[in-house]
Design a protein around this motif. Structure first.
Motif, PDB file in Angstrom:
ATOM      1  N   TRP A 143     -12.868  -5.983 -19.373  1.00 43.15           N
ATOM      2  CA  TRP A 143     -12.800  -5.737 -17.922  1.00 43.15           C
ATOM      3  C   TRP A 143     -12.117  -6.863 -17.170  1.00 43.15           C
ATOM      4  O   TRP A 143     -11.419  -6.624 -16.183  1.00 43.15           O
ATOM      5  CB  TRP A 143     -14.212  -5.466 -17.372  1.00 43.15           C
ATOM      6  CG  TRP A 143     -14.881  -4.402 -18.205  1.00 43.15           C
ATOM      7  CD1 TRP A 143     -16.017  -4.531 -18.939  1.00 43.15           C
ATOM      8  CD2 TRP A 143     -14.406  -3.067 -18.442  1.00 43.15           C
ATOM      9  NE1 TRP A 143     -16.288  -3.371 -19.619  1.00 43.15           N
ATOM     10  CE2 TRP A 143     -15.305  -2.448 -19.329  1.00 43.15           C
ATOM     11  CE3 TRP A 143     -13.298  -2.342 -18.011  1.00 43.15           C
ATOM     12  CZ2 TRP A 143     -15.149  -1.150 -19.777  1.00 43.15           C
ATOM     13  CZ3 TRP A 143     -13.136  -1.031 -18.453  1.00 43.15           C
ATOM     14  CH2 TRP A 143     -14.060  -0.453 -19.326  1.00 43.15           C
ATOM     15  N   THR A 144     -12.303  -8.094 -17.638  1.00 45.62           N
ATOM     16  CA  THR A 144     -11.631  -9.211 -16.948  1.00 45.62           C
ATOM     17  C   THR A 144     -10.318  -9.566 -17.631  1.00 45.62           C
ATOM     18  O   THR A 144      -9.448 -10.204 -17.039  1.00 45.62           O
ATOM     19  CB  THR A 144     -12.511 -10.479 -16.959  1.00 45.62           C
ATOM     20  OG1 THR A 144     -12.668 -10.904 -18.324  1.00 45.62           O
ATOM     21  CG2 THR A 144     -13.867 -10.223 -16.339  1.00 45.62           C
ATOM     22  N   GLY A 145     -10.202  -9.172 -18.904  1.00 43.29           N
ATOM     23  CA  GLY A 145      -8.999  -9.529 -19.660  1.00 43.29           C
ATOM     24  C   GLY A 145      -9.041 -10.956 -20.179  1.00 43.29           C
ATOM     25  O   GLY A 145      -8.095 -11.421 -20.803  1.00 43.29           O
ATOM     26  N   ARG A 146     -10.171 -11.643 -19.929  1.00 40.71           N
ATOM     27  CA  ARG A 146     -10.276 -13.043 -20.358  1.00 40.71           C
ATOM     28  C   ARG A 146     -10.658 -13.135 -21.838  1.00 40.71           C
ATOM     29  O   ARG A 146     -11.514 -12.366 -22.291  1.00 40.71           O
ATOM     30  CB  ARG A 146     -11.373 -13.725 -19.537  1.00 40.71           C
ATOM     31  CG  ARG A 146     -10.870 -14.922 -18.757  1.00 40.71           C
ATOM     32  CD  ARG A 146     -11.968 -15.562 -17.941  1.00 40.71           C
ATOM     33  NE  ARG A 146     -11.875 -15.182 -16.549  1.00 40.71           N
ATOM     34  CZ  ARG A 146     -12.865 -14.700 -15.818  1.00 40.71           C
ATOM     35  NH1 ARG A 146     -14.050 -14.495 -16.351  1.00 40.71           N
ATOM     36  NH2 ARG A 146     -12.680 -14.395 -14.548  1.00 40.71           N
ATOM     37  N   PRO A 147     -10.059 -14.066 -22.567  1.00 42.37           N
ATOM     38  CA  PRO A 147     -10.524 -14.262 -23.947  1.00 42.37           C
ATOM     39  C   PRO A 147     -11.966 -14.775 -23.943  1.00 42.37           C
ATOM     40  O   PRO A 147     -12.359 -15.517 -23.039  1.00 42.37           O
ATOM     41  CB  PRO A 147      -9.570 -15.306 -24.527  1.00 42.37           C
ATOM     42  CG  PRO A 147      -8.875 -15.922 -23.370  1.00 42.37           C
ATOM     43  CD  PRO A 147      -8.960 -14.980 -22.209  1.00 42.37           C
ATOM     44  N   ALA A 148     -12.738 -14.366 -24.927  1.00 46.76           N
ATOM     45  CA  ALA A 148     -14.146 -14.766 -24.980  1.00 46.76           C
ATOM     46  C   ALA A 148     -14.300 -16.259 -25.230  1.00 46.76           C
ATOM     47  O   ALA A 148     -15.275 -16.863 -24.792  1.00 46.76           O
ATOM     48  CB  ALA A 148     -14.857 -13.970 -26.069  1.00 46.76           C
ATOM     49  N   LEU A 149     -13.348 -16.850 -25.952  1.00 53.04           N
ATOM     50  CA  LEU A 149     -13.396 -18.284 -26.262  1.00 53.04           C
ATOM     51  C   LEU A 149     -12.389 -19.035 -25.398  1.00 53.04           C
ATOM     52  O   LEU A 149     -11.275 -18.537 -25.185  1.00 53.04           O
ATOM     53  CB  LEU A 149     -13.029 -18.527 -27.733  1.00 53.04           C
ATOM     54  CG  LEU A 149     -13.962 -17.967 -28.798  1.00 53.04           C
ATOM     55  CD1 LEU A 149     -13.288 -18.018 -30.171  1.00 53.04           C
ATOM     56  CD2 LEU A 149     -15.275 -18.754 -28.833  1.00 53.04           C
TER      57      LEU A 149
END
Ligand SMILES: Cc1cc2nc3c(=O)[nH]c(=O)nc-3n(C[C@H](O)[C@H](O)[C@H](O)COP(=O)(O)O)c2cc1C
Length: 316
Positions: free
Chosen positions: A207-213
């Motif tokens: 949903w944010t497109g951010r990598p988890a790490l």
């Protein structure tokens, strides 16, 4: 067969392990974290997190995320550095009746050699495990462990300085054929191999497109990678370790006693346990008892007798 008749002892190079269960690098600190839960002397060996020449902060958090059937981490080799390890962490392990295997990382061959030479000269270091999944800064960031030539050069350089401790090379699974790097490490003088390190992976928040790490890319560990580890251990056993009688420490998703027995059958002499410690810090000691029960059930009197023993199609 009575459980009392079972001999769990195994030998990895010059390291006599009272059972085939060790911790995995990076998943039990320098031993002290797990010592809060049980006597480390109950284990076959302790493997420390990677030690580098200089202290390292590692990557900023989040550097560890849970994924389906495993974990992704990009710790970035956070550690206290060689000097503090020798002054504080290693002496603290001396009170436990357990062989200590120190995992070593570096970004140049010279760094590895300096750390390994100092560890080899130190009291209380039974084994040195080379983490070759580190970017080689001299070769534009390619990992030492993914191509046979730089790997062989590194192992040869370290081998010259390591004359006392058992030298274990920890192989990366991020290769086309792990038998190639296993052979390179063995030819260069490794006393034993350990496999596998984490598989490269990443996760993105949909949903944010951010990598988890924070580091974007990390290493996958836990149950998800167990079949890969079993395949690679078998391949290395058949091509390199079996014919040369080279011990293998197997790791990747070990959690239950059945897993240990499966790893031994694939060709591992011992196993290391990583991610499962985050599920239950008692895992390693539970495994010691479970493996004893398993061998009794199989009617096998020694853990050593199971190493490499699997059936082939048509065989009984
Ligand atoms: C949080 C974490 C930190 C790790 N740190 C190291 C490390 O410092 N050096 C190393 O060689 N491997 C490191 N590993 C890899 C493990 O030792 C092991 O090879 C891998 O996780 C597969 O085993 P597992 O599925 O039982 O965790 C780390 C793994 C995890 C999950």
């Amino acid at each position: 067969m009575a459980q009392g008749d079972i001999d769990l002892g195994v030998q990895v190079g010059s390291i006599a392990m009272k059972n085939p269960i060790a911790t995995a690098s990076g998943c039990g600190g320098y031993g002290e974290e797990l010592a809060e839960f049980y006597d480390l002397g109950r284990l076959g060996a302790i493997v420390t997190k990677s030690i580098t020449l200089q202290p390292r902060e590692g990557h900023p958090p989040p550097r560890l995320v849970e994924v389906r059937a495993g974990m992704l981490n990009a710790i970035g080799l956070a550690n206290v550095g060689l000097d503090r390890f020798l002054a504080e962490k290693l002496p603290a392990l001396a009170r436990f009746d357990v062989p200590v295997i120190v995992n070593v990382a570096g970004s140049t061959p010279e760094e590895y050699v300096a750390v390994c030479a100092a560890l080899d000269a130190a009291d209380g270091v039974a084994g040195i495990e080379l983490n070759v999944s580190c970017p080689n800064v001299k070769r534009g960031g390619m990992e030492f462990g993914v191509a046979p030539e730089p790997l062989a050069a590194l192992v040869e350089a370290v081998r010259e300085k390591v004359t006392r401790a058992t030298l274990i090379v920890k192989l990366s699974p991020n290769v086309t054929d792990i038998a190639v790097t296993a052979k390179a490490a063995a030819d260069a003088g490794a006393d034993a191999l350990s496999l596998v390190n984490t598989l490269r992976g990443m996760a993105i928040d949909p949903w944010t497109g951010r990598p988890a790490l924070t580091n974007t890319v990390g290493g996958l560990s836990g149950p998800a990678i167990k079949p890969v580890a079993i395949y690679m251990i078998r391949r290395v056993w058949e091509e390199v370790a079996g014919p040369r009688h080279l011990p293998v420490i197997g790791l990747g998703g070990v959690q239950f006693a059945e897993d240990v027995i499966e790893f031994l059958r694939a060709g591992a002499t011992a196993v290391s346990v990583g991610t499962a410690n985050f599920v239950d810090p008692q895992t390693c000691v539970t495994l010691v008892d479970g493996v004893r029960e398993g061998l009794a059930r199989l009617g096998v009197s020694s853990a050593r007798d199971l190493v490499g023993r699997m059936q082939r199609g048509g065989e009984t």
